[in-house]
Design an enzyme around this catalytic site. Structure first.
Site, short mmCIF file in Angstrom:
data_model
loop_
_atom_site.label_atom_id
_atom_site.label_comp_id
_atom_site.label_asym_id
_atom_site.label_seq_id
_atom_site.Cartn_x
_atom_site.Cartn_y
_atom_site.Cartn_z
NE ARG A 1 -3.11 0.34 3.20
CZ ARG A 1 -2.54 0.69 4.35
NH1 ARG A 1 -1.93 1.85 4.47
NH2 ARG A 1 -2.56 -0.12 5.39
CE1 TYR B 1 -22.95 14.93 -13.60
CE2 TYR B 1 -22.88 12.53 -13.51
CZ TYR B 1 -23.38 13.75 -13.04
OH TYR B 1 -24.28 13.76 -12.02
CG ASP C 1 -8.69 15.40 -16.68
OD1 ASP C 1 -7.93 14.73 -17.41
OD2 ASP C 1 -9.78 14.98 -16.26
CE LYS D 1 -11.28 7.05 -19.51
NZ LYS D 1 -11.65 8.35 -18.97
#
Ligand code: PLP
Length: 375
Positions: free
Chosen positions: A48, A100, A171, A196
């Site tokens: 982690r 969104y 972004d 992406k």
């Protein structure tokens, strides 16, 4: 090193990879042995906190964006959430009306937590300046924006943000560091949905925050990453790292295809208009030419003449191109965004968003031709 060379070699950490395999191994162990003096070799103790695959891909991401540090997350949304949580309750954020999920995070999750947000069209600089308050600590822009493909002037917003004592985060998911160098334009943070273009094959969920400086704010992001634990698995880090090696080639092909196809669509009698910053008719074209280099990305939208019915009929008539959400993969996909966004979000009902793949442009054009003929 040039970008293409970095894309292949960044993130090689031979100190943990002593036998020098060309492709890094996937290290699944969640725990690492402590030395006799109770220290940890290479700072590795528990996955982690960090893991070799994450460490390698984070250094590659930092190198490709030209930042000091990167933190990888289990999704783009987890990366965004982490930046917002690194702020304080009572702070104010201005964000682009874009993807969104970012608006939803701000309104439904961060507002009850105490963060104030103004979600707006950040391509309008005069309105943006008016929205800045004494409490504004972060301006979050998405350019080109998803799905309306609006262009925000990064350098101009960086000046406004810094004059107000706020940070600028971009972004950079849709543009990628091949076409848009956000730190050179004044940004402090860059965010990616690595799901992406960077991974590129529609088989990894991931996100990243890259910071220009290794500063106290990045320290908070890093603490949230390891303490809250929204981290990617070693396998997902490995897949992303593999994707990085070819992504400059992929996005250049995707951008060339997008320019050719939007040029075709914008002249078609059944198309109202095509939205792509590479088209001289796009209202953000001049700014895009200034701040994007070598291409305008692989994402575009277009509006069919008629309404929702015609748009759905066109998408249904495509044979090669498939109907799916998300973007950035090697397969061309199309989506009717209005039917997945809440009522009133502002995406026109006749709009279709296309994520260009790397197929041959003639086959893509032929598919659109036959589907347009049928409506
Ligand atoms: C997909 C996307 C996100 C969210 O990323 P996930 O990996 O799906 O959580 C954020 N911003 C943009 C521009 C995106 O396209």
């Amino acid at each position: 090193m040039r970008f293409e060379t970095l894309a292949v070699h960044a993130g090689r950490q031979l100190e943990i990879n002593e036998n020098e395999p060309i492709t890094p191994p996937i290290i699944l162990s969640t725990v690492f042995e402590r030395a006799q003096d109770a220290t940890y070799k290479h700072n590795l103790s528990y996955t982690r906190d960090t893991n070799p695959n994450r460490h390698w891909v984070e250094s590659a991401l930092a190198a490709l964006e030209g930042g000091a540090k990167a933190a990888a997350f289990a999704s783009g949304s987890a990366a965004t959430h982490t930046v917002l949580q690194a702020l304080e309750p009572g702070d104010h954020v201005i964000a682009t009306t874009g993807y969104y999920g970012t608006t939803k995070l701000l309104k439904q999750i961060m507002k009850p937590w105490g963060l104030e947000a103004t979600v707006m069209d950040t391509s309008d600089l005069a309105q943006l300046e008016k929205a800045i308050t004494k409490k504004t600590r972060l301006i979050w822009i998405e350019t080109p924006s998803n799905p309306l493909i609006k262009i925000t002037d990064i350098a101009a917003v960086a000046k406004l943000a810094h004059a107000a004592g706020a940070k600028l985060a971009v972004d950079n998911t849709t543009a990628t560091p091949v076409f848009q160098r956000c730190f050179d334009l004044g940004a402090d943070l860059v965010m990616h949905s690595t799901t992406k273009y960077l991974s590129g094959h529609s088989d990894v969920l991931g996100g990243a925050i890259i910071s220009k400086e290794d500063d106290a704010f990045f320290g908070r992001i890093h603490t949230l990453q390891s303490t809250a634990g929204a981290v990617p698995s070693p396998f997902d880090c490995w897949l992303l790292h593999r994707g990085l090696k070819t992504f400059a080639l992929r996005v250049r092909q995707q951008a060339a295809n997008a320019l050719a196809l939007t040029t075709y669509l914008s002249q078609h009698p059944k198309v109202e208009r095509a939205l792509y910053p590479g088209l001289p008719s796009h209202p953000g074209h001049d700014i895009a030419v200034r701040q994007m280099k070598g291409g305008f990305g692989g994402l575009f939208s277009f509006q069919v003449k008629g309404g929702r019915g015609e748009a759905l009929q066109l998408a249904a008539g495509l044979k090669l191109i498939r109907r799916a959400t998300s973007l950035g993969g090697v397969d061309t996909t199309i989506e009717h965004r209005e039917s997945v966004e809440p009522p009133g979000y502002g995406t026109p009902a006749n709009l279709l968003r296309v994520s260009m793949g790397i197929e041959h442009i003639d086959d893509l054009r032929t598919d659109f031709e036959q589907a347009l003929k049928a409506i």
